[in-house]
Design an enzyme around this catalytic site. Structure first.
Site, short mmCIF file in Angstrom:
data_model
loop_
_atom_site.label_atom_id
_atom_site.label_comp_id
_atom_site.label_asym_id
_atom_site.label_seq_id
_atom_site.Cartn_x
_atom_site.Cartn_y
_atom_site.Cartn_z
N ASP A 54 -53.78 64.44 -42.75
CA ASP A 54 -53.69 65.29 -43.94
C ASP A 54 -53.78 66.76 -43.53
OD1 ASP A 54 -54.13 66.54 -46.55
OD2 ASP A 54 -54.50 64.50 -47.24
N SER A 105 -51.35 66.76 -51.59
CA SER A 105 -51.28 65.44 -50.96
C SER A 105 -50.78 64.37 -51.93
CB SER A 105 -52.65 65.03 -50.43
OG SER A 105 -53.08 65.95 -49.45
N ASP A 160 -58.99 59.01 -52.88
CA ASP A 160 -58.38 60.34 -52.74
C ASP A 160 -56.85 60.20 -52.75
OD1 ASP A 160 -58.60 63.10 -52.54
OD2 ASP A 160 -58.83 63.11 -50.37
N THR A 162 -54.13 60.70 -50.89
CA THR A 162 -53.26 60.04 -49.89
C THR A 162 -53.36 58.51 -49.94
OG1 THR A 162 -53.22 61.98 -48.48
CG2 THR A 162 -52.73 59.86 -47.43
N ARG A 173 -54.62 63.12 -60.10
CA ARG A 173 -55.34 62.60 -58.93
C ARG A 173 -56.85 62.61 -59.09
NH1 ARG A 173 -54.39 66.71 -54.02
NH2 ARG A 173 -56.25 65.69 -53.24
N GLU A 340 -55.38 57.28 -42.67
CA GLU A 340 -55.37 58.72 -42.94
C GLU A 340 -56.52 59.44 -42.24
OE1 GLU A 340 -56.72 60.19 -46.72
OE2 GLU A 340 -55.55 62.04 -46.55
N ASP A 345 -57.41 68.42 -43.23
CA ASP A 345 -57.09 69.25 -44.39
C ASP A 345 -58.35 69.84 -45.02
OD1 ASP A 345 -55.37 69.79 -47.04
OD2 ASP A 345 -57.20 68.73 -47.63
N LYS A 346 -59.34 69.01 -45.24
CA LYS A 346 -60.50 69.48 -46.00
C LYS A 346 -61.26 70.58 -45.24
CE LYS A 346 -60.85 65.00 -48.29
NZ LYS A 346 -60.12 65.41 -49.50
N HIS A 349 -59.29 73.87 -45.38
CA HIS A 349 -59.56 74.57 -46.65
C HIS A 349 -60.81 75.43 -46.57
CE1 HIS A 349 -56.58 72.98 -49.44
NE2 HIS A 349 -56.85 71.73 -49.11
N ASP A 387 -48.78 65.28 -44.26
CA ASP A 387 -48.23 65.37 -45.61
C ASP A 387 -47.78 66.79 -45.97
OD1 ASP A 387 -50.88 66.17 -45.59
OD2 ASP A 387 -51.45 65.05 -47.39
N HIS A 388 -48.41 67.78 -45.34
CA HIS A 388 -48.03 69.18 -45.58
C HIS A 388 -48.65 70.05 -44.50
CE1 HIS A 388 -52.14 69.73 -46.98
NE2 HIS A 388 -51.98 68.68 -47.77
N HIS A 436 -52.74 75.19 -48.80
CA HIS A 436 -51.69 74.51 -48.06
C HIS A 436 -50.53 75.50 -47.90
CE1 HIS A 436 -52.98 70.47 -50.14
NE2 HIS A 436 -53.93 70.97 -49.37
ZN LIG Z 1 -55.66 70.00 -49.09
#
Ligand SMILES: [Zn+2]
Length: 473
Positions: A54, A105, A160, A162, A173, A340, A345-346, A349, A387-388, A436
């Site tokens: 992620d 995501s 979550d 994903t 989500r 995943e 990702d987290k 952030h 995913d991004h 993102h």
């Molecule tokens: Zn994110």
């Protein structure tokens, strides 16, 4: 790129004004043409393992590689011969014919899981339909329908975005559990809907569900046959073995296993210092990350991956796949497994480079488990992608007094080559959740029909690559 001197068949080195220039060109003996020819296999895949990092853009991969292995090192995810790039974007909820160039995501996951673009926040449901109950069929649902076993593994809450895109359909989500349904009223069970993401995932009877999110599954169901029970109790009534620790996961052997190892997201592997605004990046010597921070009652992503493969591949031979070959399968159909690495990702952030790198390395170790399995099971299509893209960037090491740098900075002392590397988080002001970004991301694969990921594809093409390889479309 033609080597001038070959030393030990590996490195080409040239002394230039006292500096050492190193090239990793391997020379004629290591030409990859034959290996690439052998890697292209247009046969049918029995199993698909999708590894989804992620927020793991090219920048996040490079940061983790540089820190762990050095500039000339390679991660397991770097060893795939077939690689490509794919574009990521969402569509706009108010007008789905318009593009949203930065995806979350949920929308990106809907893309690779169903083959259809949707808007940010939606989980395998159709853009532009408000909170009405709409569904896009997922690769996991197609695999189940064809008799394949299925698994969904994450270091995030298993509700979550994903993991959810595979085994749930919902307009928002955030509707994780039965008590989180404020924005998803038509989906509530008492309104005749399929329920929250937690309820849908166990009602789907996915064989293996492993991750965090125990608090969501401890919520009380508000409608239907299990009203008043927790989601965990409804899962147990439907045949799931429920486990909540690494030790209990080791012992699990049933056809349906629900493992929830943290009330929220799973604990992180590494820790370190938060990035800070310039010139406070200080750290002239570079920070060194603290490793092995995950409590031992929570399994690593690699351990969850290994156990998921044990459970999905063959009950009777649980744990034996490392030794046995193809012949020991008893005419069973294959499996689809998603793994995943969620907290890359987290931690991106929240501007934490050590935590981000630690999660990337943990994800890479899970990929190694998949590669080990595929060595004895060459009919397994393995895909590694993201995913991004995300905010972190490698920037020049700043002077301690530099006041001109936007965003926040953290300098690290890399393990591999003992060099300084500065990471910048600059899409938001310090302390806000960094964004993102909209760049294309890497996709790598091996196994049957892996060649379909080469070149520049669209995220939605991945659905078709997997479905076609498994003979599902
Ligand atoms: Zn994110």
């Amino acid at each position: 790129m033609k080597p001038q001197w070959v030393i030990a068949g590996i490195l080409v080195m040239a002394a230039t004004a006292g500096a050492i220039v190193v090239s990793t060109w391997r020379g004629k003996d290591d030409d990859q043409s034959d290996a690439l020819r052998r890697a292209i296999d247009d046969g049918r895949a029995r199993n698909v393992i999708l590894f989804l990092g992620d927020g793991m853009g090219d920048s996040e991969i490079t940061i983790a590689r540089n820190y762990q292995a050095g500039a000339n090192g390679r991660l397991w995810m770097d060893t795939f011969l077939l690689t490509g790039e794919y574009t990521t974007y969402a569509v706009q909820e108010s007008n789905p014919s318009l593009i949203d160039y930065v995806t979350d995501s949920a929308a990106s996951g809907t893309g690779w899981a169903t083959g259809f673009k949707t808007s940010n926040g939606r989980v395998s449901s159709i853009a532009g339909t408000g909170n009405a109950v709409t569904s896009l069929t997922t690769i996991l649902e197609l695999a189940q329908k064809a008799g394949l076993r299925t698994g969904n593994v994450s270091t995030a809450e298993i509700t979550d975005a994903t993991p959810a895109v595979l085994d749930a359909h919902i307009n928002e989500r955030g509707c994780h559990g039965p008590a989180n349904m404020a924005n998803c009223a038509p989906y509530k069970k008492e309104n005749g809907g399929p329920g929250s993401i937690a309820e849908q995932s166990v009602d789907h009877k996915v064989n293996v569900l492993l991750g965090g999110g125990r608090a969501r599954f401890a919520q009380l169901i508000t409608g239907g046959p299990f009203v008043g029970k927790t989601v965990i109790q409804s899962a147990q009534a439907n045949g799931y073995t429920y486990v909540d620790s690494a030790a209990a996961l080791d012992m699990a052997s049933s056809s349906h296993v629900l493992g929830l190892f943290n009330a929220g997201n799973m604990s992180l592997e590494w820790s370190g210092l938060l990035a800070t605004p310039s010139p406070g990046s200080g750290l002239p010597a570079g920070q060194t990350c603290l490793e092995n921070q995950r409590p031992s009652n929570e399994p690593s992503l690699a351990a969850m991956t290994s156990k998921a493969i044990d459970l999905l591949d063959d009950d009777a031979n649980s744990g034996k796949w490392r030794e046995h070959g193809e012949g020991s399968h008893r005419n069973r159909k294959g499996f689809f497994l998603q793994v995943e690495g969620a907290s890359i990702d987290k931690q991106d952030h929240v501007e934490r480079p050590c935590e981000q790198i630690g999660e990337t390395i943990a994800f890479d170790r899970a990929i190694k488990i998949g590669l080990d399995f595929a060595r004895n099971h060459p009919d397994t299509l393995i895909i590694v992608t993201a995913d991004h893209a995300h905010t972190s960037q490698i920037v020049p090491v700043p002077a301690a007094t530099d006041l001109t740098r936007p965003g926040t900075l953290s300098t690290l002392l890399t393990k591999g080559d003992r060099s300084l590397m500065t990471i910048n988080y600059g899409t938001r002001a310090h302390g806000q959740s960094q964004d993102h970004t909209g760049a294309q991301v890497r996709i790598a694969a091996q196994g049957p029909q892996a060649a379909n990921i080469v070149g520049v594809t669209n995220q939605t093409d991945l659905f078709h690559t997997m479905a076609h390889a498994l003979g599902l479309e």
